[in-house]
Design an enzyme around this catalytic site. Sequence first.
Site, short mmCIF file in Angstrom:
data_model
loop_
_atom_site.label_atom_id
_atom_site.label_comp_id
_atom_site.label_asym_id
_atom_site.label_seq_id
_atom_site.Cartn_x
_atom_site.Cartn_y
_atom_site.Cartn_z
N HIS A 235 6.48 3.50 19.15
CA HIS A 235 5.45 3.85 18.15
C HIS A 235 5.69 5.27 17.60
O HIS A 235 4.85 6.16 17.75
CB HIS A 235 4.05 3.72 18.77
CG HIS A 235 2.97 3.51 17.75
ND1 HIS A 235 1.86 2.73 17.97
CD2 HIS A 235 2.81 4.00 16.50
CE1 HIS A 235 1.06 2.74 16.90
NE2 HIS A 235 1.63 3.51 15.99
N THR B 283 6.49 -1.73 11.47
CA THR B 283 6.01 -0.36 11.76
C THR B 283 4.50 -0.31 11.52
O THR B 283 3.93 0.77 11.43
CB THR B 283 6.69 0.68 10.84
OG1 THR B 283 6.53 0.25 9.48
CG2 THR B 283 8.15 0.87 11.16
N GLU C 204 0.72 -2.54 23.61
CA GLU C 204 1.32 -1.22 23.91
C GLU C 204 0.61 -0.57 25.10
O GLU C 204 -0.61 -0.67 25.18
CB GLU C 204 1.20 -0.31 22.69
CG GLU C 204 2.10 -0.76 21.57
CD GLU C 204 1.98 0.10 20.31
OE1 GLU C 204 1.49 1.24 20.40
OE2 GLU C 204 2.36 -0.38 19.25
N GLY D 90 0.86 -1.19 0.00
CA GLY D 90 0.00 0.00 0.00
C GLY D 90 0.89 1.24 0.00
O GLY D 90 2.06 1.17 -0.38
N ARG D 91 0.32 2.35 0.47
CA ARG D 91 1.08 3.62 0.42
C ARG D 91 2.44 3.52 1.12
O ARG D 91 3.47 3.91 0.55
CB ARG D 91 0.25 4.74 1.07
CG ARG D 91 -0.76 5.35 0.14
CD ARG D 91 -1.48 6.50 0.84
NE ARG D 91 -2.34 5.97 1.86
CZ ARG D 91 -3.66 5.86 1.73
NH1 ARG D 91 -4.26 6.26 0.63
NH2 ARG D 91 -4.39 5.37 2.71
N ILE D 92 2.45 2.99 2.35
CA ILE D 92 3.71 2.98 3.11
C ILE D 92 4.66 1.92 2.54
O ILE D 92 5.86 2.18 2.37
CB ILE D 92 3.45 2.79 4.62
CG1 ILE D 92 2.62 3.99 5.14
CG2 ILE D 92 4.76 2.70 5.40
CD1 ILE D 92 2.11 3.85 6.56
N ARG E 42 1.27 -2.68 12.88
CA ARG E 42 0.59 -2.78 14.16
C ARG E 42 1.13 -3.99 14.89
O ARG E 42 1.46 -5.01 14.27
CB ARG E 42 -0.92 -2.93 13.98
CG ARG E 42 -1.68 -1.63 13.70
CD ARG E 42 -1.70 -0.70 14.92
NE ARG E 42 -2.46 0.50 14.69
CZ ARG E 42 -1.96 1.66 14.24
NH1 ARG E 42 -0.67 1.77 13.97
NH2 ARG E 42 -2.73 2.72 14.09
C1 DGY Z 1 -1.30 5.73 12.60
O1 DGY Z 1 -1.53 6.80 12.04
O2 DGY Z 1 -2.01 4.74 12.45
C2 DGY Z 1 -0.13 5.69 13.52
O3 DGY Z 1 0.26 4.40 13.82
C3 DGY Z 1 -0.45 6.42 14.79
O4 DGY Z 1 -1.68 6.02 15.24
#
Ligand code: DGY
Length: 323
Positions: A289, A240, A271, A157-159, A242
């Site tokens: 996070h 990075t 968390e 996806g985007r990231i 969840r």
């Molecule tokens: C997001 O934008 O989902 C980051 O993990 C912070 O919540």
Amino acid sequence: MPKPKIVVTRRWPEEVETKLVEHFDAEFNHDDAPLSEAELRDAFARADAVMPTVTDAINAAVLGAEPLRARLIGNFGVGFNHVDLEAARARGLVVTNTPEVLTDATADLAMALLLAVARRVGEGERHVRDGRWTGWRPTHMMGTQVSGKTLGLIGLGRIGRAVAQRAHHGFGMRVLFFDPFPPPANVVESLGAQPCATLEDVLRESDFVSLHCPATAENRHLMNAERLACMRSGAFLVNTARGDVVDESALVEALASGRIAGAGLDVFEHEPRVSAGLLEAENVVLLPHLGSATVETRVAMGLRVLDNALAFFEGREPRDRVA
Ligand code: DGY
């Protein structure tokens, strides 16, 4: 017309809080402590909109507020796994998030973790600070080369795409990915990425695996003991996305047994609690996070919530509506 009443559950950058006050009757959380379930429920009973974030469990009990005044949940963050969307829909609430504005910051941090764990940055830093460094020598703290290695992305996806861009064009890495909903072929090609038929194929082929999939119910413990065992020995895991995408106890075991070489983690299953097995391990880099934690990005996220809320209260469709 009175301004809509909003409750903002955590502190936001001052610049954004100031803007919120111009448009809304805004209630802030001055001491920044997480609200309890009862306080969250009360916010839904008292305000026209609630602006939560990842630390707020917006579950069916919270959304069961009676009477319910809120009509909008303007989430500060792209991920919304902490919001029960079905319960929100059932109560007629619109939900928005903040995509796009945090893509670069999160991709930067994924690369930072990848480099840090491969090159033993955390360990080396502790070594110097503790006064244990006795000087340069050819065999001291040798890590793993990153440039030219194979990176496997779970989710493009985007990231994921922003990480592929950095890894392929910046570090000359071969990039493999698995995504059940891949981007168009020209996008994949421009990133120098190659699709794999299964997640396991990615795991078997990669020196580094980076997770970029959403935290859906299906993806809970996607990286379980069996999948961790598919990774190459000597490979590294970066998360990075969840925390609950990874079975944290299985990861602790895989690290302790040397099954995988190390992990760079920005997110955790419970968390802010982090498994003792991770805290004690030298071959992991742990961050609280921080994916989106740059001033520029956090301001942009807040402004995106503001835009969505303004649209909603002016009777327009918010651009980032997820429910
Ligand atoms: C997001 O934008 O989902 C980051 O993990 C912070 O919540």
